[in-house]
Structures are given as C-alpha cells and as structure tokens.
Design an enzyme around this catalytic site. Structure first.
Site, PDB file in Angstrom:
ATOM      1  N   GLU A   1     -38.275 -11.779 -35.415  1.00 25.35           N
ATOM      2  CA  GLU A   1     -37.497 -10.667 -35.980  1.00 25.35           C
ATOM      3  C   GLU A   1     -36.206 -10.400 -35.194  1.00 25.35           C
ATOM      4  OE1 GLU A   1     -40.459  -7.561 -35.866  1.00 25.35           O
ATOM      5  OE2 GLU A   1     -40.008  -7.031 -33.806  1.00 25.35           O
TER       6      GLU A   1
ATOM      7  N   HIS B   1     -50.738  -4.165 -44.932  1.00 26.35           N
ATOM      8  CA  HIS B   1     -49.946  -3.775 -43.765  1.00 26.35           C
ATOM      9  C   HIS B   1     -50.080  -2.283 -43.502  1.00 26.35           C
ATOM     10  CE1 HIS B   1     -45.829  -3.015 -41.801  1.00 26.35           C
ATOM     11  NE2 HIS B   1     -46.588  -3.625 -40.911  1.00 26.35           N
ATOM     12  N   HIS B   2     -50.373  -1.938 -42.245  1.00 21.49           N
ATOM     13  CA  HIS B   2     -50.392  -0.533 -41.810  1.00 21.49           C
ATOM     14  C   HIS B   2     -49.370  -0.347 -40.706  1.00 21.49           C
ATOM     15  CE1 HIS B   2     -54.915   0.177 -43.042  1.00 21.49           C
ATOM     16  NE2 HIS B   2     -54.117  -0.015 -44.087  1.00 21.49           N
ATOM     17  N   GLU B   3     -48.176   0.081 -41.031  1.00 15.66           N
ATOM     18  CA  GLU B   3     -47.232   0.491 -39.985  1.00 15.66           C
ATOM     19  C   GLU B   3     -47.579   1.938 -39.655  1.00 15.66           C
ATOM     20  OE1 GLU B   3     -44.488  -0.871 -37.986  1.00 15.66           O
ATOM     21  OE2 GLU B   3     -45.127   1.045 -37.180  1.00 15.66           O
TER      22      GLU B   3
ATOM     23  N   HIS C   1     -49.144  -5.808 -34.343  1.00 18.51           N
ATOM     24  CA  HIS C   1     -47.769  -5.797 -33.811  1.00 18.51           C
ATOM     25  C   HIS C   1     -47.580  -4.576 -32.932  1.00 18.51           C
ATOM     26  CE1 HIS C   1     -45.457  -9.098 -35.886  1.00 18.51           C
ATOM     27  NE2 HIS C   1     -46.733  -9.324 -36.107  1.00 18.51           N
ATOM     28  N   GLU C   2     -46.655  -4.718 -31.964  1.00 15.95           N
ATOM     29  CA  GLU C   2     -46.521  -3.713 -30.907  1.00 15.95           C
ATOM     30  C   GLU C   2     -47.914  -3.409 -30.337  1.00 15.95           C
ATOM     31  OE1 GLU C   2     -45.126  -2.877 -34.127  1.00 15.95           O
ATOM     32  OE2 GLU C   2     -43.434  -4.088 -33.485  1.00 15.95           O
TER      33      GLU C   2
HETATM   34  C1  NOJ Z   1     -42.154  -4.416 -36.255  1.00 14.99           C
HETATM   35  C2  NOJ Z   1     -43.021  -5.609 -36.526  1.00 14.99           C
HETATM   36  O1  NOJ Z   1     -42.984  -6.498 -35.422  1.00 14.99           O
HETATM   37  C3  NOJ Z   1     -42.522  -6.277 -37.788  1.00 14.99           C
HETATM   38  O2  NOJ Z   1     -43.234  -7.458 -38.035  1.00 14.99           O
HETATM   39  C4  NOJ Z   1     -42.595  -5.310 -38.944  1.00 14.99           C
HETATM   40  O3  NOJ Z   1     -41.999  -5.908 -40.059  1.00 14.99           O
HETATM   41  C5  NOJ Z   1     -41.860  -4.010 -38.638  1.00 14.99           C
HETATM   42  N1  NOJ Z   1     -42.227  -3.479 -37.357  1.00 14.99           N
HETATM   43  C6  NOJ Z   1     -42.162  -2.964 -39.692  1.00 14.99           C
HETATM   44  O4  NOJ Z   1     -43.481  -2.587 -39.633  1.00 14.99           O
HETATM   45 CA    CA Z   2     -42.151  -5.972 -33.139  1.00 13.92          CA
END
Ligand code: NOJ
Ligand code: CA
Length: 674
Positions: A472, A378-380, A447-448
């Site tokens: 979510e 995962h890369h936020e 995501h986003e």
């Molecule tokens: C929003 C994403 O839609 C979600 O899946 C993720 O857990 C959170 N951001 C944190 O990155």
């Molecule tokens: Ca989201």
C-alpha cells in the site's frame, strides 16, 4: 492435527547450596552442541553467556528479570534448584512453510528465590537454531500488581551491522535502517544483526499472550535493554497494571542463531516455542489465493465510502468473483462493503453487519459460493476496539451463518482512551479476536496487528498479518525501495507470514493517469508514485514472501491477457516444504517451496543487478521436471523498463544448475512441475 509424539524426558535435579555472594555456573547445550549456554549467578545477578564451541563469546544477556511493584528483580537471587529436560518431538501443522516439524531441544528450569522471598522460575530452551528463555514470577497475593518494566539486557561483544525499524509502540510500518550496531538507538523485533561472515543473530519473542510487547533500546553502544509497551494509565507511570493473577509469565525472549543469513529464515525456533494446536477440527482452515476490491482505493480512483467512486458495489464485486472463478483463484476480498466509512479517522462508527446501499452482500456471497469462490469479509475497526468488541459476537455469527471462513481485520487509527496498540491491552484484544474467531470457524488476516510471535501453531486460524510496510505504501508515499523486500525475509518475516499484498503489474500506474475519479487521499498523489520493482520481481514475491492467504493485489484489468499472471493462476498456496537457498540481508534472496510434487522458486534482488547460479539439488533425483521461468527481460530495469520480461520453458533434473539473471530491482519466479 496431533502429530506423532516422541518425547524423551531426562530430568536432573540438583539441590544447590543456599548462599548469596557466590558465583554459580550452570551450563546447557543444544542437541548438536553447536553452541553452549553458561548461566551465572554472580552475587545475586543472573547473566547468560552464549559461547561458540571454541569458547568465544557470541553474546550475553544480563540483568535477567522484571521490575514489579517497585522491586528491581535484576539482583538479589539465590538459585535453589534446577532441572533439565530433553525434548525430541515431531509435529505437523495444517499449513505452514513446512508442514512437518521437529521440536528438539535441551531445556533447563532454574528455581530462584529473591531476597524478599518472591519465587521466580527461569526457563531456558536450547535448540540447534537458537534459544528462548522466559520468566515466571509468583508474587504475594494482591488485587493488582504493577509491571514497571524489564531489566533484561542483550549485550554484543563487538561492533556489527544491524537491520531495524524503530521501537514504536503504535506501528511497524517503517522503512528499515541498516546501521552499525553502536549507532542503533532502538529497535522493534525481530532485530537482526550480522556479526561476521559466519554469524547472524536475530532477537525476537515467542508466544506473546500475557505481556506487553518487547522492544529494544540502546543503553550503551553495544548493550540493548528491553523496553515494554506501557499502558495508557498515566497515574502508574510507564507501567502496566496486572489484575486478577499473582503469576506473571513472560513470553519467550528468543535469540535465533545462524552461520549464514538464510539459516535465520530456515529456523523454526519461534514456532517451536509456542504451545501445540488447541483447535480440534481444523478442516475449515486452508491456504488460499485471493484478489480483492482494494488497490483502487489505495490508488485513489475508488473510495471505501458509498459515493460515485465506491469500489465495493454489487456489480464490481460480481466482476471480481467472475475473474476469480475463471482464473482458479480461491477468494475475493471486499473492502468498503459495510457502512460507517464516512467516519473512518474520526468517531469510527463501522457496522459489521450492515452493507452499503449499493452493495447487496448476500447476493454476492451466494453467487460467489455458486461459482466456488470464497468471500473475504473485511472489518476495519479504525482502532476503536471497544466499539468493535461490542459487535464482535454478532459480526462473527453473521459470517458463520453465511459460510464465510475468512476475515481481514484492520486497526488503522488510535485506540480508545489513548490505549497503545502494542500494550498489554492491545495484546489481549488481538488474542481475544484470535480465540473468538476460532470458535466461529474464521481464518484471520490481521492488518495493523500485534507482531507475530508464532501463535499460529496454537491457533492455526491466525493465518497472516501485515505488521510492516506493505505494498500500500507504494500507492501513496515515497514507497518501499527494492531493498525493502530483500530485508523483510531476514527481519519481519522471521516472526511469521506477512500479507504484503504483492503482484502489482501496472508498476507505473499507466491506467490511472487520466482517470477523472482520481483523488489524493494520503501522503502523495498516486501519479507521483510507482512500484519500484520489475514485473518479474512482483511475480517472485508470491514465493519469497510466505503467506497462506496470498493476494494478487492489482486491479484485475491489469492481469487480463498478461502471460506473467499464469504463475499465480497455477500457483498452489498449500505449501508443505520450504527452504531459503541463498541470500544476504538487503541484497538478494532465493527461496524454494513445494506443494505436493510441484516446486516454486522465487529470487529477488535489490537495486543491483545480479547473476545467480542455482543448483536444483533440492529436487528429488530420478525425476524429470518441466521448469517455467518467469524472468526479467534482457533490458529490464526497475526505474526505466520495469515491464520487460521473458517466459521460457525447459526440462530440468536434480543435477542441473540454472543460471538466473536479475535486473536492477528485478526478480525471477520458477514453477517446476513433474
Ligand atoms: C490499512 C490496511 O493495511 C489496508 O490493507 C486497508 O485497505 C486499509 N487500512 C483500510 O482498511
Ligand atoms: Ca497498513
């Protein structure tokens, strides 16, 4: 990847009389003549009418053009020449709702010249299921051009019902609005309209690579203009500087047409308006089922940061890997494995190669691989693109060295220097990530994201994306009503797969009610929230919402021992054929899919109960199948009895018709195995 090509090209050239102040009409029909397009040049304006075979007007598009370098290109055109093409091609994709595809259209390219000498090619492709058109401008050489907008307007001949989310340039995560068209002030696309009992239309775009995204804004009651996401550079007004090229090619503006609402779902227009695959070796790209260290954070019982509530500890990750191995699940997503979460929402200092102190990521990856389980990294980014772009190469190499093939990215936060998510800057970033991950053999779940426009045909490593209100929201807000999932297939999902993250079984959050770790971290405390659906509705979503990376999103302890989980355990995400069978926007939908010789059916309803009569005529004749039916229990109700379910088995053949009862907010999932 290269499918069998059958291309028949007919080119008709025509040298038109060079004059303005005239009306010229050129026509184009799709292969089966089920509608006609008339393109008028009237005193230098371009208008496109879409007509039924009886000549009644379906809709028009007028003021065709862009605004560039202070020139209003909605007028001043002369038609020089046009040519027609016929394409009839078969192609296959490594994964998709349907692996075998047909691309059959009649095309037309009009070469136009503007009063000040600028050339524009207008390309139109007419498929049986709708059309796409795009502009290509050739501008005089300059270091920079200013794209100041688009003049194109979509015009409807009468009042209709429309489903939309707002034309927001930063997010798609909104509840849908069902409104009369004349009361819809703005919309993001796909923008879906029910014009009559036998006419459905959806406006979107395809192959978004070199433009800001297109949204729609009401100009007059039934007239919608294009509103492009601007750049952050306030010195140029709401414009986008175009640097390094004198050619501006827009994405295709698309109009999907259907006689029934489900025709929109069964359309392949968006994919067909994209370029063929450019990745030679696609052997590393494959659909997968996954679980993850994820829902606990959304509920607020775990944290992404490495404190006492940290979700992504080595121990927890190994527990998830073991569960995946035991239950035939391909992969485990781990969020919060890396450092930098303390600054999420602030200065964004994520590292994409350093793991948190209580997470031994290398051991987890090694153990997972020994057990035949993939890890989804995962890369936020928190939206900090410049920070991310600096680390990308190293981060992707880091994954490749560890034989990681799947990456979930996230952009929860503002972009640097007030850049806009859906602007050209954003489009270029998402494109860059898609291309760069392809060279590092990484599949993507974004995501986003920027909304899907069918680029998965060209880059099939772009597996899935969020880009709408997903599960979510049920953890920390008023949530998504049951009708939301009945609108998505006819709107957002027309654009491409969605990582909705379905499959919550503890619908009223019984397990966490007394958890001392629980903290409110977003709009609401999870104890005041719930998932407004029945458990059978959740199981049905695994089929209804197509995603080649498909998640069972609940805490694994909520699956242990629950017979309804068997559907996911047995589900093969490598789908090769799909068909939407029944449905009305916002009310219900029934979709069938096939993987090999096994069929899956997902049916969901909104707040209303429903009886569905389901002919099994999609099954091949002369075969007997065993159907396992995961249905709502007799007393199920999404508000007061969401976990009432029944599982039954019966033998079925092609001629049978099943009768399915859906509870309010309910659903039904059926596995049909030979
Ligand atoms: C929003 C994403 O839609 C979600 O899946 C993720 O857990 C959170 N951001 C944190 O990155
Ligand atoms: Ca989201």
């Amino acid at each position: 990847m290269r499918g069998r090509l059958l291309i028949l090209m007919i080119t008709v050239s025509f040298l038109a009389v060079f004059s303005s102040c005239t009306t010229r009409v050129v026509t184009l029909s799709p292969p089966s003549d089920n509608y006609n397009i008339k393109l008028y040049t009237i005193d230098g304006n371009l208008t496109l009418d879409i007509l039924s075979p009886d000549d009644s007007l379906i809709m028009s598009v007028d003021h065709l053009g862009l605004m560039i370098d202070s020139i209003d290109f909605s007028q001043g055109w002369k038609l020089k020449h046009y040519s027609k093409t016929r394409v009839n091609r078969r192609w296959t994709q490594p994964w998709g709702e349907n692996k075998k595809m047909e691309e059959c259209y009649n095309g037309m390219t009009l070469d136009l010249v503007h009063t000040d000498g600028i050339q524009m090619a207008l390309e139109i492709r007419a498929f049986d299921d709708g059309l796409g058109f795009r502009y290509r401008y050739t501008l005089p050489h300059a270091p920079q051009h200013l794209l100041q907008g688009e003049t194109t307007q979509f015009v409807f001949p009468r009042e209709a019902t429309a489903w939309s989310i707002p034309a927001n340039f930063e997010s798609y995560e909104f509840a849908y609005r069902e409104l009369p068209l004349s009361q819809t002030t703005d919309a993001n696309t796909p923008f879906t309209i029910r014009m009559s009992d036998s006419l459905y239309v959806s406006i979107h775009e395809a192959s978004l690579l070199h433009m800001p995204e297109m949204t729609l804004v009401q100009r007059d009651s039934l007239r919608f203009g294009v509103w492009l996401a601007p750049s952050a550079d306030s010195t140029v007004g709401f414009a986008t500087p175009i640097v390094g090229t004198d050619t501006i090619t827009t994405s295709f503006r698309t109009i999907t047409l259907g006689r029934q609402a489900i025709d929109l779902i069964n359309s392949s227009l968006i994919l067909n308006l994209n370029e063929p695959c450019v990745i030679d070796d696609v052997s590393w790209i494959r659909p997968m089922k996954y679980i993850g260290i994820w829902w606990g954070m959304h509920l607020g019982i775990n944290s992404w940061t490495p404190d006492a509530r940290h979700g992504a500890t080595t121990t927890n990750a190994l527990r998830y890997v073991d569960f995946a191995a035991q239950h035939h699940i391909d992969a485990v997503l781990i969020e919060g494995w890396n450092t930098g979460w303390e600054q999420w929402g602030g200065s964004q200092q994520f590292s994409f190669t350093e793991s948190a102190p209580d997470m031994d990521i290398d051991s987890v990856i090694r153990y997972a691989h020994q057990r035949g389980v993939e890890i989804i990294i995962h890369h936020e980014t928190g939206g900090n693109i410049s920070h991310y772009e600096k680390q990308m190469e190293k981060a992707y190499q880091w994954c490749q060295e560890r034989h990681i093939h799947t990456l979930k990215t996230g952009y929860a936060g503002g972009f640097p220097n007030r850049e806009i998510h859906h602007s050209l800057y954003g489009v270029q970033h998402y494109t860059h990530v898609m291309q760069k991950t392809a060279t590092h053999q990484l599949m993507l779940d974004v995501h986003e994201p920027i909304k899907p426009t069918g680029l998965r045909r060209t880059y099939p490593n772009l597996m899935t994306a969020e880009g709408a209100r997903g599960m979510e929201w049920n953890a920390w807000s008023d949530g998504n009503p049951p009708s939301h999932q009945c609108i998505l297939p006819f709107t957002r999902l027309l654009a491409g797969p969605m990582d909705y993250t379905p499959g919550i079984f503890d619908l009223t959050y019984q397990r966490i009610q007394h958890n001392p770790n629980l903290r409110q971290w977003n709009q609401k405390d999870a104890r005041e929230c719930r998932v407004p659906s029945t458990i059978a509705h959740q199981v049905a979503l695994w089929t209804v919402i197509y995603s080649p990376l498909i998640m069972a999103s609940d805490l694994i302890e909520n699956y242990e021992g629950n017979p309804m989980f068997q559907f996911f355990e047995d589900y093969n995400p490598d789908i090769d054929w799909s068909s939407a069978l029944q449905g009305e926007i916002g009310q219900y939908v029934v979709i069938a899919r096939r993987s090999g010789s096994t069929y899956y059916v997902g049916a969901i309803t909104n707040e209303e109960p429903r009886n569905i009569s389901l002919p099994l005529s999609f099954l091949p004749a002369n075969h007997t199948f065993k159907a396992t039916i995961y249905a709502d229990g007799l007393n199920a109700h999404y508000l007061n009895n969401p976990t009432d379910y029944s599982i039954t088995h019966q033998y079925v053949v092609h001629n049978d018709t099943l009768s399915i009862q859906l509870a309010p907010g309910g659903g039904c999932a059926i596995e049909i195995k030979e």
